[in-house]
Motif scaffolding. Structure first.
Motif, PDB file in Angstrom:
ATOM      1  N   LEU A 196      26.289  45.588  11.419  1.00 41.02           N
ATOM      2  CA  LEU A 196      27.701  44.604  11.902  1.00 41.02           C
ATOM      3  C   LEU A 196      28.638  44.954  10.749  1.00 41.02           C
ATOM      4  O   LEU A 196      29.874  45.346  11.139  1.00 41.02           O
ATOM      5  CB  LEU A 196      27.440  43.141  11.833  1.00 41.02           C
ATOM      6  CG  LEU A 196      28.419  42.355  11.946  1.00 41.02           C
ATOM      7  CD1 LEU A 196      29.273  42.478  13.133  1.00 41.02           C
ATOM      8  CD2 LEU A 196      27.947  40.830  11.979  1.00 41.02           C
ATOM      9  N   ALA A 197      28.312  45.087   9.515  1.00 46.57           N
ATOM     10  CA  ALA A 197      29.271  45.437   8.341  1.00 46.57           C
ATOM     11  C   ALA A 197      29.794  46.672   8.506  1.00 46.57           C
ATOM     12  O   ALA A 197      30.926  46.937   8.423  1.00 46.57           O
ATOM     13  CB  ALA A 197      28.389  45.251   6.932  1.00 46.57           C
ATOM     14  N   LEU A 198      29.068  47.629   8.692  1.00 42.61           N
ATOM     15  CA  LEU A 198      29.484  48.979   9.074  1.00 42.61           C
ATOM     16  C   LEU A 198      30.444  49.069  10.081  1.00 42.61           C
ATOM     17  O   LEU A 198      31.669  49.465  10.078  1.00 42.61           O
ATOM     18  CB  LEU A 198      28.240  50.155   9.270  1.00 42.61           C
ATOM     19  CG  LEU A 198      28.814  51.606   9.415  1.00 42.61           C
ATOM     20  CD1 LEU A 198      29.136  51.998   8.267  1.00 42.61           C
ATOM     21  CD2 LEU A 198      27.635  52.113   9.954  1.00 42.61           C
ATOM     22  N   LEU A 199      30.318  48.630  11.267  1.00 46.02           N
ATOM     23  CA  LEU A 199      31.118  48.538  12.369  1.00 46.02           C
ATOM     24  C   LEU A 199      32.395  47.769  12.142  1.00 46.02           C
ATOM     25  O   LEU A 199      33.388  48.120  12.996  1.00 46.02           O
ATOM     26  CB  LEU A 199      30.396  48.202  13.717  1.00 46.02           C
ATOM     27  CG  LEU A 199      29.116  48.942  14.003  1.00 46.02           C
ATOM     28  CD1 LEU A 199      28.371  48.409  15.227  1.00 46.02           C
ATOM     29  CD2 LEU A 199      29.815  50.296  14.480  1.00 46.02           C
ATOM     30  N   ALA A 200      32.431  46.666  11.528  1.00 42.90           N
ATOM     31  CA  ALA A 200      33.497  45.808  11.363  1.00 42.90           C
ATOM     32  C   ALA A 200      34.122  46.040   9.959  1.00 42.90           C
ATOM     33  O   ALA A 200      35.302  45.585   9.606  1.00 42.90           O
ATOM     34  CB  ALA A 200      32.993  44.441  11.334  1.00 42.90           C
ATOM     35  N   ASP A 201      33.791  47.248   9.351  1.00 39.63           N
ATOM     36  CA  ASP A 201      34.270  47.567   8.129  1.00 39.63           C
ATOM     37  C   ASP A 201      34.428  46.462   6.969  1.00 39.63           C
ATOM     38  O   ASP A 201      35.482  46.384   6.468  1.00 39.63           O
ATOM     39  CB  ASP A 201      35.745  48.126   8.534  1.00 39.63           C
ATOM     40  CG  ASP A 201      36.235  48.866   7.299  1.00 39.63           C
ATOM     41  OD1 ASP A 201      35.521  49.716   6.519  1.00 39.63           O
ATOM     42  OD2 ASP A 201      37.517  48.988   7.179  1.00 39.63           O
ATOM     43  N   ILE A 202      33.244  45.568   6.967  1.00 37.81           N
ATOM     44  CA  ILE A 202      33.226  44.773   5.846  1.00 37.81           C
ATOM     45  C   ILE A 202      32.118  44.945   5.167  1.00 37.81           C
ATOM     46  O   ILE A 202      30.675  45.472   5.707  1.00 37.81           O
ATOM     47  CB  ILE A 202      32.857  43.245   6.780  1.00 37.81           C
ATOM     48  CG1 ILE A 202      34.168  43.225   7.589  1.00 37.81           C
ATOM     49  CG2 ILE A 202      32.949  42.101   5.516  1.00 37.81           C
ATOM     50  CD1 ILE A 202      33.984  41.670   8.709  1.00 37.81           C
ATOM     51  N   ASP A 203      31.924  44.789   3.947  1.00 36.79           N
ATOM     52  CA  ASP A 203      30.907  44.913   2.846  1.00 36.79           C
ATOM     53  C   ASP A 203      29.634  44.056   3.436  1.00 36.79           C
ATOM     54  O   ASP A 203      29.741  42.707   3.919  1.00 36.79           O
ATOM     55  CB  ASP A 203      31.119  44.329   1.605  1.00 36.79           C
ATOM     56  CG  ASP A 203      30.139  44.802   0.506  1.00 36.79           C
ATOM     57  OD1 ASP A 203      29.450  43.612   0.160  1.00 36.79           O
ATOM     58  OD2 ASP A 203      30.172  45.883   0.197  1.00 36.79           O
ATOM     59  N   ARG A 204      28.396  44.521   3.501  1.00 33.16           N
ATOM     60  CA  ARG A 204      27.183  43.623   4.045  1.00 33.16           C
ATOM     61  C   ARG A 204      26.905  42.417   3.288  1.00 33.16           C
ATOM     62  O   ARG A 204      26.754  41.488   3.801  1.00 33.16           O
ATOM     63  CB  ARG A 204      26.143  44.765   3.855  1.00 33.16           C
ATOM     64  CG  ARG A 204      24.823  44.391   4.794  1.00 33.16           C
ATOM     65  CD  ARG A 204      23.283  44.083   4.261  1.00 33.16           C
ATOM     66  NE  ARG A 204      23.429  43.708   2.751  1.00 33.16           N
ATOM     67  CZ  ARG A 204      23.130  42.148   2.115  1.00 33.16           C
ATOM     68  NH1 ARG A 204      23.308  41.197   3.159  1.00 33.16           N
ATOM     69  NH2 ARG A 204      23.035  42.325   1.256  1.00 33.16           N
ATOM     70  N   SER A 205      27.196  42.326   1.815  1.00 31.72           N
ATOM     71  CA  SER A 205      27.058  41.018   0.992  1.00 31.72           C
ATOM     72  C   SER A 205      28.085  40.258   1.424  1.00 31.72           C
ATOM     73  O   SER A 205      27.522  38.929   1.514  1.00 31.72           O
ATOM     74  CB  SER A 205      26.949  41.512  -0.563  1.00 31.72           C
ATOM     75  OG  SER A 205      28.399  41.831  -0.803  1.00 31.72           O
ATOM     76  N   TYR A 206      29.231  40.635   1.923  1.00 29.90           N
ATOM     77  CA  TYR A 206      30.179  39.619   2.454  1.00 29.90           C
ATOM     78  C   TYR A 206      29.852  39.030   3.777  1.00 29.90           C
ATOM     79  O   TYR A 206      29.842  37.855   4.166  1.00 29.90           O
ATOM     80  CB  TYR A 206      31.487  40.252   2.615  1.00 29.90           C
ATOM     81  CG  TYR A 206      32.683  39.551   2.940  1.00 29.90           C
ATOM     82  CD1 TYR A 206      32.927  38.490   1.604  1.00 29.90           C
ATOM     83  CD2 TYR A 206      33.469  39.474   3.912  1.00 29.90           C
ATOM     84  CE1 TYR A 206      34.250  37.556   1.789  1.00 29.90           C
ATOM     85  CE2 TYR A 206      34.603  38.576   4.090  1.00 29.90           C
ATOM     86  CZ  TYR A 206      34.979  37.568   3.052  1.00 29.90           C
ATOM     87  OH  TYR A 206      36.053  36.715   3.215  1.00 29.90           O
TER      88      TYR A 206
END
Length: 68
Positions: free
Chosen positions: A26-36
């Motif tokens: 999800l983080a990769l596809l949404a261009d958001i840091d995984r910890s966020y």
């Protein structure tokens, strides 16, 4: 933490699990840091509408589904 952030975070987590997507993906596809993503799901942060719509797009749902 406020109730709205907690509600939105739980809905995102629920939809992510229904879609069988990991936090990492999800983080990769949404261009958001995984910890966020983890902080969002725990209701620790208030996200922008832009991020809400990006997450909804990845989860293939309307952003309104993620809101109360």
């Amino acid at each position: 933490m406020n109730d709205l952030a907690i509600f939105v975070g739980l809905k995102i987590k629920q939809k992510r699990k229904e879609a069988r997507i990991s936090q990492d993906k999800l983080a990769l596809l949404a261009d958001i840091d995984r910890s966020y993503i983890g902080r969002i799901e725990r209701g620790e942060v208030n996200i922008t509408l832009e991020k809400l719509f990006e997450i909804a797009d990845v989860l293939d749902c309307d952003a309104k589904v993620l809101l109360p």
